[in-house]
Scaffold this active site. Structure first.
Site, PDB file in Angstrom:
ATOM      1  N   TYR A  51       1.045  27.920 -29.884  1.00  0.00           N
ATOM      2  CA  TYR A  51       2.379  28.492 -29.664  1.00  0.00           C
ATOM      3  C   TYR A  51       2.803  29.398 -30.836  1.00  0.00           C
ATOM      4  CZ  TYR A  51       3.043  24.579 -26.286  1.00  0.00           C
ATOM      5  OH  TYR A  51       2.930  23.660 -25.273  1.00  0.00           O
ATOM      6  N   HIS A 109      -5.517  20.065 -26.274  1.00  0.00           N
ATOM      7  CA  HIS A 109      -4.632  20.895 -25.447  1.00  0.00           C
ATOM      8  C   HIS A 109      -5.172  21.132 -24.030  1.00  0.00           C
ATOM      9  CE1 HIS A 109      -1.247  24.061 -26.033  1.00  0.00           C
ATOM     10  NE2 HIS A 109      -1.245  23.591 -24.803  1.00  0.00           N
TER      11      HIS A 109
END
Ligand code: A2P
Length: 274
Positions: A51, A109
């Site tokens: 991110y 992830h």
């Protein structure tokens, strides 16, 4: 139940039921959003290396003045770092950006090839105390079967896309049977929150004098899913926490469950190219 209520993970760690997500908030605005979220009562913040806003999360936490041990912070190991076998370095870089000496939860992830090898590093990180719990994201039952065949530690969490158009009942059941708690990303259906225009959700909102978002988030809590709610708007950050002065009946839960279309707004874990 209230905003500070926690659920106990399979290793005894307490995780606040509601989480604040920062995907797509740029690093500069993240600190402010996190600070607003903490002021509104959130104690659980979800970020990821990819991110690009771990520094912002660290700043927001620092500026909030709330002691670190009262917060639950998650970050995630990115795909390229799994492929390159640099899991430990990636974890240390994340801690440095967050300006923290531990995270509460560290997650793989995406189920990229080699996740079994990465899981061993995750287990070492857990043993070192620098992550209080470890888990995965976007794992389907067959990925979990593969992981569990060779794991010392059962993941505490599987973080998946889930909302009323993608209820994920079979995967939730699989995880519940294994003692793995589920978190939902894009609980409102992602950018622009299109499912908040759904007639049946609006009808329930009017009936309870709540917003469509509050109806969906309350549904998550009642079906034992931890929603990770993204907003960069101070007023919506606050209103998304106002979930404890009403409840949905069994019939109303069934209406929301019945909206399932197996519709994804994000990438498919069986077929992604990043
Ligand atoms: P914003 O940051 O402008 O509030 P996700 O489902 O991935 O968590 O995405 C949530 C999306 O819905 C974001 O685009 C967010 O935008 C928006 N959003 C968050 N809370 C609300 C709300 N209460 N009502 C409408 N939209 C919302």
């Amino acid at each position: 139940m209230n905003l500070q209520s926690t659920r106990t993970l399979n290793n005894g760690i307490e995780m606040p039921w509601l989480g604040f997500g920062v995907w797509k908030i740029d690093d500069d605005n993240t600190a402010q959003s996190v600070q607003w979220a903490i002021e509104a009562g959130y104690r659980h913040i979800d970020t990821a290396a990819i991110y690009g806003n771990e520094q912002g999360v660290g700043k927001g936490v620092h500026n909030s003045g709330i002691p670190r041990e009262q917060l639950f912070i998650t970050t995630k190991l990115w795909n390229e770092d799994i492929r390159a076998g640099r899991e430990m370095q990636a974890f240390e870089e994340s801690l440095k950006k967050l300006a923290m000496d531990y995270v509460d939860l560290y997650l793989i992830h995406w189920p990229v090839e080699n996740f079994q090898r990465s899981w061993k590093v995750m287990e070492d990180i857990l043993a070192s105390g620098r992550a209080k719990a470890i888990g995965v994201c976007n794992f389907q039952p067959h990925h979990l079967d593969t992981l569990l065949a060779d794991a010392r530690v059962i993941p505490a969490i599987n973080q998946i896309e889930s909302h009323p158009y993608l209820t994920q009942q079979p995967l939730l059941k699989y995880c519940a049977d294994k003692g793995i708690a589920c978190q939902a990303w894009s609980p409102l259906g992602g950018s622009g929150a299109p499912l908040l225009e759904d007639e049946k959700i609006i009808e329930l909102a009017q009936k309870h004098s709540k917003t469509p978002a509050q109806i969906v988030l309350r549904w998550d809590l009642q079906r034992q899913v931890t929603p990770l709610i993204k907003s960069a708007n101070q007023q919506r950050i606050k209103s998304n926490t106002e979930l404890y002065d009403f409840s949905l009946s069994e019939e109303e839960m069934a209406v929301l469950n019945g909206l399932n279309q197996n519709k994804r707004f994000g990438p498919d874990p069986e077929n992604f190219d990043f």
